[in-house]
Design a protein around this motif. Structure first.
Motif, PDB file in Angstrom:
ATOM      1  N   MET A 125     -19.951  -4.073  -3.196  1.00  0.00           N
ATOM      2  CA  MET A 125     -19.929  -3.027  -3.551  1.00  0.00           C
ATOM      3  C   MET A 125     -20.255  -2.878  -5.408  1.00  0.00           C
ATOM      4  O   MET A 125     -20.509  -3.364  -5.405  1.00  0.00           O
ATOM      5  N   PRO A 126     -21.306  -1.887  -6.363  1.00  0.00           N
ATOM      6  CA  PRO A 126     -21.363  -1.873  -6.840  1.00  0.00           C
ATOM      7  C   PRO A 126     -20.144  -1.778  -7.818  1.00  0.00           C
ATOM      8  O   PRO A 126     -18.890  -1.883  -7.157  1.00  0.00           O
ATOM      9  N   ALA A 135     -16.734   8.532  -4.766  1.00  0.00           N
ATOM     10  CA  ALA A 135     -17.103   8.877  -3.412  1.00  0.00           C
ATOM     11  C   ALA A 135     -15.701   8.425  -2.531  1.00  0.00           C
ATOM     12  O   ALA A 135     -15.107   9.124  -1.461  1.00  0.00           O
ATOM     13  N   ALA A 136     -15.714   7.545  -3.025  1.00  0.00           N
ATOM     14  CA  ALA A 136     -14.753   5.936  -1.900  1.00  0.00           C
ATOM     15  C   ALA A 136     -13.006   6.558  -1.780  1.00  0.00           C
ATOM     16  O   ALA A 136     -12.560   6.352  -0.872  1.00  0.00           O
ATOM     17  N   ALA A 137     -12.462   6.705  -2.974  1.00  0.00           N
ATOM     18  CA  ALA A 137     -11.369   6.506  -3.542  1.00  0.00           C
ATOM     19  C   ALA A 137     -10.574   7.663  -2.635  1.00  0.00           C
ATOM     20  O   ALA A 137      -9.954   7.793  -1.873  1.00  0.00           O
ATOM     21  N   PRO A 138     -11.258   8.912  -3.190  1.00  0.00           N
ATOM     22  CA  PRO A 138     -10.358  10.089  -2.382  1.00  0.00           C
ATOM     23  C   PRO A 138     -10.668  10.209  -1.656  1.00  0.00           C
ATOM     24  O   PRO A 138      -9.702  10.983  -0.488  1.00  0.00           O
ATOM     25  N   SER A 139     -12.004   9.790  -0.250  1.00  0.00           N
ATOM     26  CA  SER A 139     -12.093  10.535   1.042  1.00  0.00           C
ATOM     27  C   SER A 139     -11.466   8.865   1.858  1.00  0.00           C
ATOM     28  O   SER A 139     -10.820   9.366   2.853  1.00  0.00           O
ATOM     29  N   LEU A 140     -11.025   8.091   1.627  1.00  0.00           N
ATOM     30  CA  LEU A 140     -10.495   7.306   2.137  1.00  0.00           C
ATOM     31  C   LEU A 140      -8.970   7.939   2.261  1.00  0.00           C
ATOM     32  O   LEU A 140      -8.139   7.009   2.775  1.00  0.00           O
ATOM     33  N   LEU A 162     -12.330  -2.928   4.801  1.00  0.00           N
ATOM     34  CA  LEU A 162     -11.836  -1.336   4.343  1.00  0.00           C
ATOM     35  C   LEU A 162     -10.847  -1.017   4.024  1.00  0.00           C
ATOM     36  O   LEU A 162      -9.973  -0.409   2.844  1.00  0.00           O
ATOM     37  N   ALA A 163      -9.578  -1.634   4.594  1.00  0.00           N
ATOM     38  CA  ALA A 163      -8.525  -1.387   4.404  1.00  0.00           C
ATOM     39  C   ALA A 163      -7.526  -1.878   3.039  1.00  0.00           C
ATOM     40  O   ALA A 163      -7.184  -0.908   1.506  1.00  0.00           O
ATOM     41  N   ALA A 164      -8.554  -2.973   2.633  1.00  0.00           N
ATOM     42  CA  ALA A 164      -8.956  -4.078   1.278  1.00  0.00           C
ATOM     43  C   ALA A 164      -9.304  -3.283   0.265  1.00  0.00           C
ATOM     44  O   ALA A 164      -8.878  -3.133  -0.880  1.00  0.00           O
ATOM     45  N   LEU A 165     -10.330  -1.788   0.755  1.00  0.00           N
ATOM     46  CA  LEU A 165     -11.095  -1.689  -0.499  1.00  0.00           C
ATOM     47  C   LEU A 165     -10.272  -0.516  -0.640  1.00  0.00           C
ATOM     48  O   LEU A 165      -9.809  -0.373  -2.028  1.00  0.00           O
ATOM     49  N   ARG A 166      -9.540   0.160   0.370  1.00  0.00           N
ATOM     50  CA  ARG A 166      -9.276   1.143  -0.111  1.00  0.00           C
ATOM     51  C   ARG A 166      -7.342   0.988  -0.835  1.00  0.00           C
ATOM     52  O   ARG A 166      -7.165   1.805  -2.178  1.00  0.00           O
ATOM     53  N   ALA A 167      -6.617  -0.011  -1.260  1.00  0.00           N
ATOM     54  CA  ALA A 167      -5.640  -0.680  -1.525  1.00  0.00           C
ATOM     55  C   ALA A 167      -6.086  -1.011  -3.135  1.00  0.00           C
ATOM     56  O   ALA A 167      -5.404  -0.532  -3.740  1.00  0.00           O
TER      57      ALA A 167
END
Length: 216
Positions: free
Chosen positions: A150-151, A160-165, A181-186
């Motif tokens: 990820m950047p 973009a990712a934070a609110p959408s996830l 993906l779950a780890a990225l959301r956290a």
């Protein structure tokens, strides 16, 4: 002074708020709602569909959350690398931005819209389509994260990712088969600019049409 028109419960308002918070950019938040008709009128005039967020920068009105992030990166840069300096990495960031907006948030919105249309009897086909779309994009993203980096935060992808996830996981929880993906959301929800958006939106959780879970 910049002014951002939006609402604290809006995912796309979050997308515009996150870079402002991350770079500690001075701005005024102008909540759009029935209590502020002049703000709603400004948004109606500024956006072809009357949608927020809208960023007012002097006499310039910037619409669409992705364009707001790009505008901030160009005209109000800070320590957060909103757009990667390397053109190839910037292209990847923009690609992921579209994935999160179109296929994560877009799929979740199908379910939300079904409940908005008829909260007591939402269209089961729309719910099926939305949840199937989420499971498909969850798997794609988990595979992408396994093969790519990820950047660095806070970037356009973060925004973009934070609110959408955050909201998509309320509609269809990220399955155990997508651990990256779950780890990225956290990870995203632990970032101070994102946590601030989550906290500011708490008073409005009863508005979530399918019903907000008792978590996050």
């Amino acid at each position: 002074m910049l002014a951002l028109y939006g609402h604290p419960f809006s995912s796309y308002t979050w997308k515009a708020l996150i870079p402002l918070y991350a770079n500690e950019t001075p701005f005024e938040f102008r909540e759009v709602g029935s209590d502020h008709p002049a703000r709603a009128q400004f948004v109606q005039a500024a956006h072809p569909a009357g949608k927020f967020p809208v960023l007012a920068d002097g006499n310039t009105a910037v619409i669409e959350a992705t364009s707001i992030v790009e505008h901030l990166a160009l005209h109000h840069p800070g320590r957060a690398p909103l757009i990667p300096a390397d053109p190839a990495q910037a292209a990847v960031a923009r690609m992921l931005d579209r994935v999160f907006d179109n296929y994560v948030m877009g799929s979740a919105q199908l379910v939300v819209n079904a409940y908005l249309a008829d909260r007591a009897n939402p269209d089961p086909e729309e719910i099926r389509r939305g949840k199937a779309g989420l499971l498909r994009v969850y798997a794609w993203l988990d595979n992408w994260l396994g093969a790519n980096d990820m950047p660095p935060h806070v970037s356009l992808v973060t925004c973009a990712a934070a609110p959408s996830l955050f909201y998509a996981d309320w509609v269809e929880p990220i399955p155990a088969e997508s651990p990256r993906l779950a780890a990225l959301r956290a990870e995203l929800l632990a970032l101070p600019p994102v946590a601030r958006c989550v906290d500011d939106a708490r008073p409005y959780r009863a508005w979530f049409p399918p019903g907000a879970p008792d978590r996050d």
